[in-house]
Scaffold this motif. Sequence first.
Motif, PDB file in Angstrom:
ATOM      1  N   UNK A   5       0.795  -1.218   0.000  1.00  0.00           N
ATOM      2  CA  UNK A   5       0.000   0.000   0.000  1.00  0.00           C
ATOM      3  C   UNK A   5       0.834   1.278   0.000  1.00  0.00           C
ATOM      4  N   UNK A   6       1.855   1.409   0.854  1.00  0.00           N
ATOM      5  CA  UNK A   6       2.650   2.637   0.797  1.00  0.00           C
ATOM      6  C   UNK A   6       3.329   2.835  -0.556  1.00  0.00           C
ATOM      7  N   UNK A   7       3.794   1.750  -1.187  1.00  0.00           N
ATOM      8  CA  UNK A   7       4.424   1.865  -2.495  1.00  0.00           C
ATOM      9  C   UNK A   7       3.434   2.382  -3.527  1.00  0.00           C
ATOM     10  N   UNK A   8       2.219   1.881  -3.493  1.00  0.00           N
ATOM     11  CA  UNK A   8       1.187   2.329  -4.422  1.00  0.00           C
ATOM     12  C   UNK A   8       0.896   3.807  -4.195  1.00  0.00           C
ATOM     13  N   UNK A   9       0.830   4.227  -2.953  1.00  0.00           N
ATOM     14  CA  UNK A   9       0.577   5.643  -2.656  1.00  0.00           C
ATOM     15  C   UNK A   9       1.725   6.511  -3.157  1.00  0.00           C
ATOM     16  N   UNK A  10       2.941   6.022  -3.006  1.00  0.00           N
ATOM     17  CA  UNK A  10       4.101   6.778  -3.490  1.00  0.00           C
ATOM     18  C   UNK A  10       4.054   6.924  -5.004  1.00  0.00           C
ATOM     19  N   UNK A  11       3.666   5.866  -5.681  1.00  0.00           N
ATOM     20  CA  UNK A  11       3.554   5.922  -7.140  1.00  0.00           C
ATOM     21  C   UNK A  11       2.457   6.895  -7.550  1.00  0.00           C
ATOM     22  N   UNK A  12       1.327   6.856  -6.865  1.00  0.00           N
ATOM     23  CA  UNK A  12       0.248   7.785  -7.171  1.00  0.00           C
ATOM     24  C   UNK A  12       0.684   9.229  -6.946  1.00  0.00           C
ATOM     25  N   UNK A  13       1.413   9.466  -5.871  1.00  0.00           N
ATOM     26  CA  UNK A  13       1.910  10.804  -5.569  1.00  0.00           C
ATOM     27  C   UNK A  13       2.922  11.247  -6.624  1.00  0.00           C
ATOM     28  N   UNK A  14       3.814  10.342  -7.005  1.00  0.00           N
ATOM     29  CA  UNK A  14       4.803  10.660  -8.031  1.00  0.00           C
ATOM     30  C   UNK A  14       4.117  11.011  -9.351  1.00  0.00           C
ATOM     31  N   UNK A  15       3.082  10.282  -9.700  1.00  0.00           N
ATOM     32  CA  UNK A  15       2.343  10.569 -10.936  1.00  0.00           C
ATOM     33  C   UNK A  15       1.722  11.955 -10.874  1.00  0.00           C
ATOM     34  N   UNK A  16       1.175  12.319  -9.735  1.00  0.00           N
ATOM     35  CA  UNK A  16       0.585  13.639  -9.562  1.00  0.00           C
ATOM     36  C   UNK A  16       1.635  14.729  -9.726  1.00  0.00           C
ATOM     37  N   UNK A  17       2.797  14.535  -9.116  1.00  0.00           N
ATOM     38  CA  UNK A  17       3.873  15.517  -9.230  1.00  0.00           C
ATOM     39  C   UNK A  17       4.370  15.643 -10.667  1.00  0.00           C
TER      40      UNK A  17
END
Length: 105
Positions: A5-17
């Motif tokens: 889950x944290x990895x998925x959130x990091x990827x989602x955040x990176x995509x947003x950035x």
Amino acid sequence: MASVLPDRRKIQYAASLLASAHTVAELDRVFDAGGSEELRACLTQELVLRGTEVRHRWAVSTQSRFHPLGWLPLSLTSVEGRPGLVGEARARARANSSVAGNDHG
């Protein structure tokens, strides 16, 4: 499962950035690199939210349709209009503040 889950959130955040700071042409490298399907799928939808029609060959391929986000449209519908994003709302507020002479920065 908890470590995924944290990895998925990091990827989602990176995509947003990435979507907020780069042009579509600059982001072609992300789609072409053959990297994370999660990053590509999230980046596609982040671009869509920003009003960009995504036409990259990966985004329109059948491969992208296997991702859980793959059923989402590649452009905003007329019902959705243009959603306000948090970063954009802050930028507008700063701009309005500066125009009104309220900028203390």
